[in-house]
Design a protein around this motif. Structure first.
Motif, PDB file in Angstrom:
ATOM      1  N   MET A  33     -12.841  77.082 -19.584  1.00  0.00           N
ATOM      2  CA  MET A  33     -13.058  78.530 -19.650  1.00  0.00           C
ATOM      3  C   MET A  33     -13.142  79.125 -18.252  1.00  0.00           C
ATOM      4  O   MET A  33     -12.599  80.201 -17.994  1.00  0.00           O
ATOM      5  CB  MET A  33     -14.316  78.853 -20.466  1.00  0.00           C
ATOM      6  CG  MET A  33     -14.129  78.602 -21.955  1.00  0.00           C
ATOM      7  SD  MET A  33     -15.502  79.161 -22.989  1.00  0.00           S
ATOM      8  CE  MET A  33     -16.856  78.175 -22.386  1.00  0.00           C
ATOM      9  N   LYS A  34     -13.761  78.412 -17.325  1.00  0.00           N
ATOM     10  CA  LYS A  34     -13.832  78.882 -15.936  1.00  0.00           C
ATOM     11  C   LYS A  34     -12.442  78.856 -15.294  1.00  0.00           C
ATOM     12  O   LYS A  34     -12.032  79.808 -14.621  1.00  0.00           O
ATOM     13  CB  LYS A  34     -14.799  78.022 -15.132  1.00  0.00           C
ATOM     14  CG  LYS A  34     -14.953  78.486 -13.708  1.00  0.00           C
ATOM     15  CD  LYS A  34     -15.931  77.632 -12.940  1.00  0.00           C
ATOM     16  CE  LYS A  34     -15.999  78.118 -11.499  1.00  0.00           C
ATOM     17  NZ  LYS A  34     -16.784  77.227 -10.653  1.00  0.00           N
ATOM     18  N   SER A  35     -11.702  77.777 -15.515  1.00  0.00           N
ATOM     19  CA  SER A  35     -10.365  77.644 -14.929  1.00  0.00           C
ATOM     20  C   SER A  35      -9.427  78.756 -15.369  1.00  0.00           C
ATOM     21  O   SER A  35      -8.601  79.233 -14.598  1.00  0.00           O
ATOM     22  CB  SER A  35      -9.738  76.304 -15.309  1.00  0.00           C
ATOM     23  OG  SER A  35     -10.455  75.247 -14.748  1.00  0.00           O
ATOM     24  N   PHE A  36      -9.552  79.158 -16.632  1.00  0.00           N
ATOM     25  CA  PHE A  36      -8.638  80.141 -17.200  1.00  0.00           C
ATOM     26  C   PHE A  36      -9.266  81.523 -17.360  1.00  0.00           C
ATOM     27  O   PHE A  36      -8.645  82.427 -17.918  1.00  0.00           O
ATOM     28  CB  PHE A  36      -8.089  79.638 -18.541  1.00  0.00           C
ATOM     29  CG  PHE A  36      -7.240  78.417 -18.395  1.00  0.00           C
ATOM     30  CD1 PHE A  36      -5.928  78.502 -17.954  1.00  0.00           C
ATOM     31  CD2 PHE A  36      -7.758  77.160 -18.681  1.00  0.00           C
ATOM     32  CE1 PHE A  36      -5.151  77.364 -17.802  1.00  0.00           C
ATOM     33  CE2 PHE A  36      -6.984  76.015 -18.534  1.00  0.00           C
ATOM     34  CZ  PHE A  36      -5.674  76.120 -18.094  1.00  0.00           C
ATOM     35  N   ALA A  51      -3.537  75.112 -27.255  1.00  0.00           N
ATOM     36  CA  ALA A  51      -3.066  73.765 -27.584  1.00  0.00           C
ATOM     37  C   ALA A  51      -1.544  73.711 -27.551  1.00  0.00           C
ATOM     38  O   ALA A  51      -0.956  72.739 -27.064  1.00  0.00           O
ATOM     39  CB  ALA A  51      -3.593  73.341 -28.949  1.00  0.00           C
ATOM     40  N   ASN A  52      -0.907  74.761 -28.021  1.00  0.00           N
ATOM     41  CA  ASN A  52       0.549  74.832 -27.978  1.00  0.00           C
ATOM     42  C   ASN A  52       1.036  74.850 -26.533  1.00  0.00           C
ATOM     43  O   ASN A  52       1.974  74.132 -26.172  1.00  0.00           O
ATOM     44  CB  ASN A  52       1.017  76.083 -28.730  1.00  0.00           C
ATOM     45  CG  ASN A  52       2.492  76.083 -28.988  1.00  0.00           C
ATOM     46  OD1 ASN A  52       3.288  75.937 -28.073  1.00  0.00           O
ATOM     47  ND2 ASN A  52       2.870  76.284 -30.230  1.00  0.00           N
ATOM     48  N   GLN A  53       0.398  75.656 -25.692  1.00  0.00           N
ATOM     49  CA  GLN A  53       0.750  75.690 -24.267  1.00  0.00           C
ATOM     50  C   GLN A  53       0.563  74.315 -23.639  1.00  0.00           C
ATOM     51  O   GLN A  53       1.374  73.873 -22.820  1.00  0.00           O
ATOM     52  CB  GLN A  53      -0.146  76.677 -23.518  1.00  0.00           C
ATOM     53  CG  GLN A  53       0.218  78.089 -23.672  1.00  0.00           C
ATOM     54  CD  GLN A  53      -0.714  79.002 -22.889  1.00  0.00           C
ATOM     55  OE1 GLN A  53      -0.644  80.174 -23.065  1.00  0.00           O
ATOM     56  NE2 GLN A  53      -1.576  78.497 -22.039  1.00  0.00           N
ATOM     57  N   GLY A  54      -0.523  73.662 -23.989  1.00  0.00           N
ATOM     58  CA  GLY A  54      -0.790  72.341 -23.441  1.00  0.00           C
ATOM     59  C   GLY A  54       0.294  71.352 -23.800  1.00  0.00           C
ATOM     60  O   GLY A  54       0.706  70.523 -22.975  1.00  0.00           O
ATOM     61  N   ALA A  91       5.891  78.902 -13.504  1.00  0.00           N
ATOM     62  CA  ALA A  91       4.899  79.376 -12.534  1.00  0.00           C
ATOM     63  C   ALA A  91       5.170  80.821 -12.121  1.00  0.00           C
ATOM     64  O   ALA A  91       4.237  81.622 -12.002  1.00  0.00           O
ATOM     65  CB  ALA A  91       4.900  78.468 -11.306  1.00  0.00           C
ATOM     66  N   VAL A  92       6.433  81.163 -11.925  1.00  0.00           N
ATOM     67  CA  VAL A  92       6.773  82.548 -11.569  1.00  0.00           C
ATOM     68  C   VAL A  92       6.407  83.478 -12.724  1.00  0.00           C
ATOM     69  O   VAL A  92       5.798  84.535 -12.525  1.00  0.00           O
ATOM     70  CB  VAL A  92       8.268  82.673 -11.193  1.00  0.00           C
ATOM     71  CG1 VAL A  92       8.693  84.129 -11.095  1.00  0.00           C
ATOM     72  CG2 VAL A  92       8.542  81.945  -9.878  1.00  0.00           C
ATOM     73  N   PHE A  93       6.744  83.080 -13.940  1.00  0.00           N
ATOM     74  CA  PHE A  93       6.405  83.899 -15.104  1.00  0.00           C
ATOM     75  C   PHE A  93       4.894  84.026 -15.257  1.00  0.00           C
ATOM     76  O   PHE A  93       4.361  85.121 -15.468  1.00  0.00           O
ATOM     77  CB  PHE A  93       7.033  83.320 -16.372  1.00  0.00           C
ATOM     78  CG  PHE A  93       6.807  84.179 -17.578  1.00  0.00           C
ATOM     79  CD1 PHE A  93       7.571  85.311 -17.796  1.00  0.00           C
ATOM     80  CD2 PHE A  93       5.815  83.867 -18.487  1.00  0.00           C
ATOM     81  CE1 PHE A  93       7.359  86.118 -18.904  1.00  0.00           C
ATOM     82  CE2 PHE A  93       5.591  84.666 -19.603  1.00  0.00           C
ATOM     83  CZ  PHE A  93       6.362  85.797 -19.810  1.00  0.00           C
ATOM     84  N   GLY A  94       4.190  82.905 -15.148  1.00  0.00           N
ATOM     85  CA  GLY A  94       2.734  82.932 -15.261  1.00  0.00           C
ATOM     86  C   GLY A  94       2.088  83.747 -14.156  1.00  0.00           C
ATOM     87  O   GLY A  94       1.127  84.482 -14.390  1.00  0.00           O
ATOM     88  N   GLY A  95       2.622  83.634 -12.947  1.00  0.00           N
ATOM     89  CA  GLY A  95       2.092  84.409 -11.831  1.00  0.00           C
ATOM     90  C   GLY A  95       2.308  85.899 -12.018  1.00  0.00           C
ATOM     91  O   GLY A  95       1.481  86.717 -11.618  1.00  0.00           O
ATOM     92  N   SER A 101      -2.562  83.248  -9.024  1.00  0.00           N
ATOM     93  CA  SER A 101      -2.858  81.924  -8.475  1.00  0.00           C
ATOM     94  C   SER A 101      -1.965  80.834  -9.055  1.00  0.00           C
ATOM     95  O   SER A 101      -1.812  79.772  -8.446  1.00  0.00           O
ATOM     96  CB  SER A 101      -4.331  81.571  -8.697  1.00  0.00           C
ATOM     97  OG  SER A 101      -4.618  81.495 -10.085  1.00  0.00           O
ATOM     98  N   ILE A 102      -1.363  81.079 -10.206  1.00  0.00           N
ATOM     99  CA  ILE A 102      -0.457  80.092 -10.804  1.00  0.00           C
ATOM    100  C   ILE A 102       0.711  79.803  -9.867  1.00  0.00           C
ATOM    101  O   ILE A 102       1.198  78.673  -9.792  1.00  0.00           O
ATOM    102  CB  ILE A 102       0.040  80.565 -12.191  1.00  0.00           C
ATOM    103  CG1 ILE A 102      -1.125  80.611 -13.170  1.00  0.00           C
ATOM    104  CG2 ILE A 102       1.159  79.682 -12.719  1.00  0.00           C
ATOM    105  CD1 ILE A 102      -0.799  81.235 -14.513  1.00  0.00           C
ATOM    106  N   LEU A 103       1.126  80.820  -9.131  1.00  0.00           N
ATOM    107  CA  LEU A 103       2.224  80.619  -8.163  1.00  0.00           C
ATOM    108  C   LEU A 103       1.859  79.545  -7.144  1.00  0.00           C
ATOM    109  O   LEU A 103       2.698  78.708  -6.796  1.00  0.00           O
ATOM    110  CB  LEU A 103       2.561  81.927  -7.454  1.00  0.00           C
ATOM    111  CG  LEU A 103       3.274  82.968  -8.293  1.00  0.00           C
ATOM    112  CD1 LEU A 103       3.296  84.308  -7.576  1.00  0.00           C
ATOM    113  CD2 LEU A 103       4.685  82.505  -8.605  1.00  0.00           C
TER     114      LEU A 103
END
Length: 120
Positions: A33-36, A51-54, A91-95, A101-103
């Motif tokens: 929870m802290k990480s995300f 879970a699907n993302q994982g 990573a680009v999409f997530g960023g 920070s995902i970048l």
């Protein structure tokens, strides 16, 4: 140079295995929870999505490991390039859509690994 590339690809794979564990099994724990940046309530609501993302992060890790262990080095290199580019795109999409920070956390290691793979 080839050994450095292999180590870097392996580290990117390990990172994605760690993300798999966080998202699939530890999503509602304080660490995840802290990480995300999640609250307990949001973590519970989004548990199946996480879970699907994982699982997808696990596929990225499996592909990178497949590239590392493939008996034909040139085929393995192509596999590594494909999956490292997939990590970069994610990573680009997530960023752009979630956390900048995902970048750095996912994109930069994949980019460095990709450069070393290309240099071998």
């Amino acid at each position: 140079m080839a050994m450095i590339a292999m180590i870097l690809v392996g580290l990117v794979a390990l990172e994605h295995l760690y993300i798999l564990v966080l998202e699939m099994f530890l999503w509602t724990t304080p660490r995840a929870m802290k990480s995300f940046g999640m609250t307990k309530e949001n973590a519970q609501i989004t548990k199946s999505l996480a879970a699907n993302q994982g699982l997808y992060n696990g596929f990225l890790a499996a592909g990178l490991v497949w590239g590392l262990v493939h008996p034909d080095a040139s085929v393995g290199r192509s596999i590594e390039i494909f999956f490292l580019v997939c990590v970069l795109v994610a990573a680009v999409f997530g960023g752009a859509t979630a956390k900048k920070s995902i970048l750095l956390v996912q994109g930069l290691p994949a980019l460095v690994a990709l450069v070393f793979v290309f240099l071998t």
